[in-house]
Design a protein around this motif. Structure first.
Motif, PDB file in Angstrom:
ATOM      1  N   HIS A   1      -0.818   4.162  -1.822  1.00 43.43           N
ATOM      2  CA  HIS A   1      -2.272   4.190  -1.974  1.00 43.43           C
ATOM      3  C   HIS A   1      -2.926   5.216  -1.071  1.00 43.43           C
ATOM      4  O   HIS A   1      -2.331   5.700  -0.135  1.00 43.43           O
ATOM      5  CB  HIS A   1      -2.848   2.809  -1.629  1.00 43.43           C
TER       6      HIS A   1
ATOM      7  N   PRO B   1      -7.590  -5.344  -2.779  1.00 38.99           N
ATOM      8  CA  PRO B   1      -6.128  -5.360  -2.708  1.00 38.99           C
ATOM      9  C   PRO B   1      -5.635  -6.783  -2.406  1.00 38.99           C
ATOM     10  O   PRO B   1      -6.331  -7.541  -1.735  1.00 38.99           O
ATOM     11  CB  PRO B   1      -5.805  -4.433  -1.536  1.00 38.99           C
TER      12      PRO B   1
ATOM     13  N   GLU C   1     -10.707   0.234  -3.406  1.00 42.22           N
ATOM     14  CA  GLU C   1     -10.128   1.008  -4.499  1.00 42.22           C
ATOM     15  C   GLU C   1     -11.061   2.091  -5.003  1.00 42.22           C
ATOM     16  O   GLU C   1     -10.644   3.027  -5.662  1.00 42.22           O
ATOM     17  CB  GLU C   1      -9.776   0.068  -5.662  1.00 42.22           C
TER      18      GLU C   1
ATOM     19  N   ARG D   1      -5.363   4.410   3.423  1.00 43.51           N
ATOM     20  CA  ARG D   1      -4.776   3.271   4.112  1.00 43.51           C
ATOM     21  C   ARG D   1      -5.313   3.150   5.524  1.00 43.51           C
ATOM     22  O   ARG D   1      -5.442   2.065   6.062  1.00 43.51           O
ATOM     23  CB  ARG D   1      -3.264   3.425   4.161  1.00 43.51           C
TER      24      ARG D   1
ATOM     25  N   PHE E   1       0.805  -1.217   0.000  1.00 42.38           N
ATOM     26  CA  PHE E   1       0.000   0.000   0.000  1.00 42.38           C
ATOM     27  C   PHE E   1       0.825   1.248   0.000  1.00 42.38           C
ATOM     28  O   PHE E   1       0.309   2.306   0.350  1.00 42.38           O
ATOM     29  CB  PHE E   1      -0.881   0.016   1.254  1.00 42.38           C
TER      30      PHE E   1
ATOM     31  N   HIS F   1       1.043  -3.098 -11.785  1.00 46.24           N
ATOM     32  CA  HIS F   1      -0.316  -2.573 -11.804  1.00 46.24           C
ATOM     33  C   HIS F   1      -1.148  -3.169 -12.917  1.00 46.24           C
ATOM     34  O   HIS F   1      -2.011  -2.517 -13.484  1.00 46.24           O
ATOM     35  CB  HIS F   1      -0.294  -1.037 -11.896  1.00 46.24           C
TER      36      HIS F   1
END
Lengths: 492, 701
Positions: B107, B242, B154, B110, B104, B362
């Protein structure tokens, strides 16, 4: 405590309300403080009455024969009066902040506080005549509140409300007349007061009158097909919709049905008869109907109004099971739903107050800007769905348990309706939550440009208290459920 | 609160830690990461201590009851199964959390992820440690809701759609489960698992109501476990969540559903052949559907998700055989349990390896990640261990559990043939077919794992430049912490596989009381010829399937080599073409139609009444001039005139308005009569007339 206190707690709010517009205090905050203090004082009196219950009733007036206006506090009165008096001060506090954006607040607070007294009158009524009197009075006192904004929709909505309510009360009146003739007394007694000797073999007429009175009182309790006044009454300001149309007025309707079933006619007379099947079917249909309409509705307050229709029929379904367990289920849902629904409505009102947005699809992404409000709304949504650990689960469990224990085959279908309704509730409540927190769309970007934030303490405090109450009831409900079981078995 | 408080601490500690870490995370992110790691490590340590205490018998009490909370009170207990599964859960959470830190890195949100990660850990421990179905239900629902946030993390459109599906299945499953709980409570008066077990083992035949209750409970638990036809959320939810969360979803949350199925099947429906047949058939369907979907998929995580569905099918077959085999059901019970444990760990390793790929690229499409694993020995080793384990190659742990499952099927077929057992609805022929399908699915497992391995580690990417980039990442693609987190579980597989008899048997024996079975009379020889033969047949089928189906049908030649294509027809998506249309279009249309009729019902009645009985009466029609007589006479005269005009064809039409004429005459008459009647002379005339009449009367009568 002396019995005349029963009358004092009804009279005090009514006097306060009437006096409020002509009060010589100029500053707004002092006037509101005066009002709040009196409302809190009245609630304190009610709770003192609850804890030191006067044994006998208080007769206010005698009409002909044994028709009297009597107030008495028995088990169900304790529940309803306790609930209403606990919620009213918080709702009044919430409405102070809300009414800063509306006009003519003197009139509003006058009728709002008078309704408090009238609702207590329904709760503390000792016989059917008193309850009927205050029931009609409640309609008359709440019509100006619905009409408050004086827009065309508000006037039409209040007119519809008036027609439906007065029409319904007329059928309730028929029920009352038959009780006078065929009942030993007009007072409330658990197990019914019917004189079976006098009835003889005319049971079918009595059952028909029961169904008519059920439908009549059920208009206020928003059963299908008489429920269309409730969503339309959503044009009223949020404190009105929340308190009156989610707690006081509709619960008064459900309360009246409970009184009619358990304390006037008595469940032994009604159980197993065609009247029970008809009323249970109506309640079951309304449960599913309310939830289905709510899913399709996009206006936030109307969606919650349809949810109220559905949840009230849970209470009525519990009443139509006609066993003590059914009464426990009905009363527990009455208490818990009042807290959950008032919490949801106040959250919706806070959102509308802060953002002027009324429709669900405009609320994307607001959860990040107003986390407290949306967080509390999530708690109340999960509770309405019946997620275990929160209050709604307890009452749903009690209702379903009572339904299955009764052995009535239609009641099993009722459990299915409860579960379908829980699923539909999940759909229409969680959509709002998910949109608020997770969805990113054009609406979200537009919302982010505005500066929205949580409202101030006068709105947040009642909401926080309600959310905490929902969680606490969910975890520690046993004392309350034990009390309700005592009420249902006639201990009070 | 009575009993061993440490059991309660196992559940509450992660939840409290979740809230504290959320608050910490608002101030300092690094501190929160370290705090979260410490919570899960502490949980693991606590679990291991409890295991040791339980094993040596020095536990104060192995139960915990909290009366009067949440309505009916909560109760928990600790036995062999729960100790093992609790440890597996804590181990998986520990590895996933350690890996999350790197995954993460860049990201958003979190804080929210860690909050719900730890809350779900607490809820899952609550599910596994529960001692009555009410407690299980409470924590099960809580687990469903907190894991929703994983799938929606996401916040992209497909993530939200998959999350919506997940939540819908979880809520519907939960509600059906609640119905089952009501019915069961009504039938038995209790929901305690020990009471269910004694009732089940007493051997009374089950009533229809008990089957319905069990069916509802099965629906609810199977929805979470991912059994056919409720498996639709798995292939959609895993790719969008994730990677560490996918590992936990696939590895532990599905097993929480299996936990419930085990309780219902193994203790309540103990030795019930009808129930066993039902579970067996569901298991076969799940196994095949999962394997076929996995074979056709071209997304790395989707393949692994469908593989999970397939493995759940294997476990369900074991549970079904447990019911069918009667008293000798050790192989089935141990096979199912060991496969649960193995599969949890396999999916942990495989999903985290997929996470490593996603973290660097990704991308998850097989065509994009081709050749990523070349020249990366660590990743190669880890993925290889996982693949060999799940493919059930001899000497790896998966082989042990699958052999036990295979043996249970064979044993049942033999007992049916020798007629030593109560027959169920399945004949020997059916069982033989099931065995073939079992071996075929084992082969398909090998095939798709081989496909993944070849794509990642053997083939080169079509684009040579991209391949160079991949090769250059050697040594930099994974931080040491993550590598350790992946390596430790991966090493377990060969260790457990080689030490099969001692290690795995002992683990399986610990679960005996939970699974209502006993230790086998003779030791199972895992490496006997028959078992090895079954495994080699599966491997052979797998390799053939790979070369025939995958390389020939599922790949297509393009300009720079071959590429993988998605041959699965679009209309065969159960969710999009069946569930969504029925539930979201057809039902609401019907319900909405009925609701609108009722809604309009009373309003229609009111409108009808207003137009008929309660009609506003007409205002008196006020004429401008004249009265009703002149009006009617005038109209008549006008009509007559008009008629005469037409009939006589006069050259100039007479067009006198008789109404007006008559009205004028009338008003003139009125005026005159008013004048006359108010005059003195008129009064005198009347007076005279009266006198004359009086005189006449007096004279004549």
């Amino acid at each position: 405590m002396p019995e005349y206190m029963l009358f004092i707690v009804i009279l005090l709010p009514m006097l306060t309300g009437v006096v409020f517009p002509i009060l010589p205090i100029k500053k707004r905050s002092y006037r509101l403080l005066f009002l709040e203090i009196l409302v809190v004082l009245n609630s304190v009196f009610v709770w003192m009455l609850l804890l030191n219950r006067p044994e006998s009733g208080f007769t206010l007036a005698h009409f002909t024969g044994d028709l009297t206006i009597t107030f008495k506090m028995d088990g169900m009165s304790m529940v309803f009066a306790g609930l209403v008096s606990a919620l009213w001060p918080l709702a009044t506090l919430y409405s102070f902040e809300y009414m800063t954006k509306e006009k003519r607040e003197n009139m509003f607070f006058m009728f709002y506080t008078v309704s408090y007294g009238v609702t207590l009158g329904i709760a503390l009524a000792g016989n059917l005549l008193t309850m009927y009197f205050f029931y009609e009075l409640l309609t008359l006192v709440t019509v100006p509140l619905v009409m408050h904004t004086m827009t065309r929709e508000a006037i039409l909505a209040s007119r519809k409300y008036l027609y439906y309510s007065i029409g319904g009360a007329a059928f309730g009146f028929i029920g009352m007349i038959f009780m006078i003739i065929y009942g030993t007394t007009l007072d409330f007694a658990l197990g019914g007061v019917l004189d079976l000797v006098k009835i003889g073999d005319r049971t079918n007429i009595l059952l028909l009158v029961y169904v008519m009175a059920f439908l009549g009182f059920g208009v206020k309790a928003a059963i299908c097909p008489f429920s269309s006044w409730l969503p339309q009454a959503g044009v009223a300001p949020t404190p009105v919709t929340a308190l009156l149309h989610a707690v006081a007025v509709v619960k008064a309707g459900a309360f009246a049905i409970l009184r009619l079933t358990y304390y006037c006619y008595g469940t032994d007379f009604l159980r197993g008869s065609w009247a029970q099947y008809v009323t249970m079917a109506i309640a079951m249909f309304t449960i599913v109907y309310g939830c289905s309409r709510a899913v399709k509705e996009t206006h936030l307050k109307r969606r919650l109004a349809y949810s109220t229709i559905s949840n009230l029929s849970y209470i009525i379904f519990g009443a139509t099971i006609m066993t003590p367990l059914g009464m426990v289920g009905a009363l527990s849902h009455m208490v818990f739903h009042a807290v959950m629904k008032i919490c949801s409505f106040f959250c919706a009102g806070a959102i509308m107050h802060q953002t002027e947005k009324h429709y669900v699809h405009e609320l994307d992404g607001l959860g990040k800007q107003m986390p407290m409000i949306f967080g509390i709304f999530t708690v109340s949504s999960l509770a309405l769905m019946g997620v275990p650990g929160l209050a709604g689960f307890i009452s749903k469990w009690n209702l379903a348990y009572a339904a299955i224990e009764s052995g009535n085959p239609l009641a099993f279908g009722g459990v299915g309706c409860l579960l379908i309704s829980a699923l539909l509730t999940a759909i229409y409540m969680l959509t709002i939550v998910v949109r608020g927190f997770f969805v990113k769309s054009k609406v979200t970007e537009a919302n982010e440009k505005q500066d929205y934030h949580d409202p101030n303490w006068m709105m947040l405090l009642p909401l926080g208290i309600f959310a905490a109450a929902i969680v606490l009831f969910g975890l520690f409900s046993t004392p309350l459920v034990n009390f309700l079981t005592d009420v249902a078995s006639g201990l009070y | 609160m009575y009993g061993n408080i440490w059991i309660g601490i196992l559940i509450l500690f992660p939840m409290a830690g979740a809230i504290i870490s959320y608050l910490l995370g608002r101030k300092n992110k690094l501190l929160r990461d370290i705090f979260a790691d410490m919570i899960v490590i502490a949980e693991m340590v606590l679990m291991v201590c409890l295991w040791v205490a339980f094993g040596s018998g020095s536990l104060k009490a192995d139960w915990l009851t909290i009366p009067d909370i949440c309505g009916m009170g909560l109760s928990f207990t600790l036995d062999g199964f729960r100790v093992i599964y609790g440890s597996v859960a804590s181990l998986m959470w520990m590895m996933a959390t350690l890996f999350s830190k790197e995954y993460f890195n860049h990201h958003h949100n979190r804080n929210r992820y860690y909050l719900f990660l730890l809350l779900t850990l607490g809820a899952t421990m609550g599910v596994f440690l529960s001692a009555d179905l009410f407690t299980t239900f409470i924590f099960f629902e809580m687990m469903s809701f907190t894991s929703y946030v994983w799938v929606a993390q996401e916040e992209k459109k497909d993530a939200l759609r998959a999350a919506g599906t997940y939540l819908a299945i979880a809520v519907i499953g939960g509600l059906v489960m609640l119905m089952g709980l009501f019915l069961l409570y009504h039938e038995l008066g209790t929901l305690q698992m020990s009471d269910l077990k004694s009732y089940g083992m007493a051997g009374n035949p089950h009533s229809l109501m008990e089957y319905i209750a069990g069916g509802c409970l099965l629906f609810g638990f199977a929805a979470k476990a991912g059994a056919f036809p409720l498996h639709i959320w798995l292939p959609k939810a895993h790719p969008v969540a994730p990677a560490p969360a996918s590992a936990l979803l696939s590895g532990i949350l599905t097993k929480a559903g299996m936990f419930g199925i085990l309780i219902v099947s193994c203790s309540f429906f103990y030795q019930d052949t009808n129930w066993g047949t039902l579970i067996l058939l569901i298991g076969v369907a799940t196994m095949v559907v999962g394997a076929v979907l996995a074979l056709f998929s071209i997304d790395l995580k989707r393949t692994l998700a469908c593989s999970s569905v397939s493995q759940i099918g294997f476990i369900l077959i074991g549970v079904g055989m447990h019911g069918l085999l009667g008293a000798d059901n050790t192989a089935a019970a141990h096979g199912a349990f060991l496969h649960m444990v193995n599969h949890s760990l396999f999916k942990l390793v495989l999903f985290m390896a997929a996470g490593v790929v996603f973290m660097n690229l990704h991308q998850l499409n097989l065509n994009e990640i081709r050749g990523f694993g070349r020249k990366k020995p660590m990743l190669n080793f880890i993925f290889l261990m996982g693949s060999l384990g799940i493919g059930c190659i001899p000497l790896w742990s998966g082989y042990v559990s699958k052999t036990l499952l295979h043996e249970s099927i064979v044993e049942y077929t033999n007992l049916l043939g020798k007629q030593e057992i109560v027959p169920s609805l399945l004949s020997i022929f059916d069982m033989k077919i099931i065995e073939r399908i079992f071996l075929l699915s084992g082969g398909m497992t090998v095939a798709y794992m081989l496909k993944l391995y070849v794509v990642l580690f053997v083939e080169k990417n079509r684009n040579a430049k991209v391949q160079e980039q991949f090769d250059a990442q050697k040594g930099h693609y994974m931080k040491p912490v993550s590598a350790v987190a992946l390596l430790i579980p991966a090493l377990l597989f060969p260790i457990l596989g080689i030490g099969a008899s001692s290690l795995m048997n002992r683990i399986a024996d610990m679960a005996n009381s939970f699974l209502c079975t006993s230790s086998p009379r003779e030791a199972v020889a895992y490496y006997s010829i028959e078992d090895l033969k079954g495994s080699l047949i599966s491997i052979g089928i797998g390799v053939i399937l790979y070369f025939v189906v995958v390389r020939l049908c599922l790949m297509r030649k393009t300009q720079n080599g071959t590429e993988y294509v998605n041959c699965w027809p679009r209309f065969m998506d159960l969710e999009d073409y069946f569930y969504r249309p029925v539930l979201l279009v057809i039902f609401p249309a019907i319900l909405g139609f009925c609701s609108r009729i009722f809604d309009a019902f009373i309003d229609t009645i009111v409108v009808c009444l207003r137009k008929t009985l309660y009609r506003d009466s007409k205002l008196p029609y006020e004429l401008d001039e004249g009265n009703a007589l002149t009006h009617t006479a005038g109209i008549l005269a006008n009509c007559l005139q008009h008629l005469l005009n037409i009939i006589l064809h006069r050259s100039e039409k007479k067009n006198v308005d008789y109404e007006h004429l008559f009205a004028l005459k009338y008003s003139k008459i009125r005026e005159n009569s008013t004048l006359i009647s108010r005059s003195m002379s008129f009064g005198l005339v009347l007076f005279c007339g009266g006198l004359i009449l009086t005189l006449v009367y007096l004279i004549l009568w």
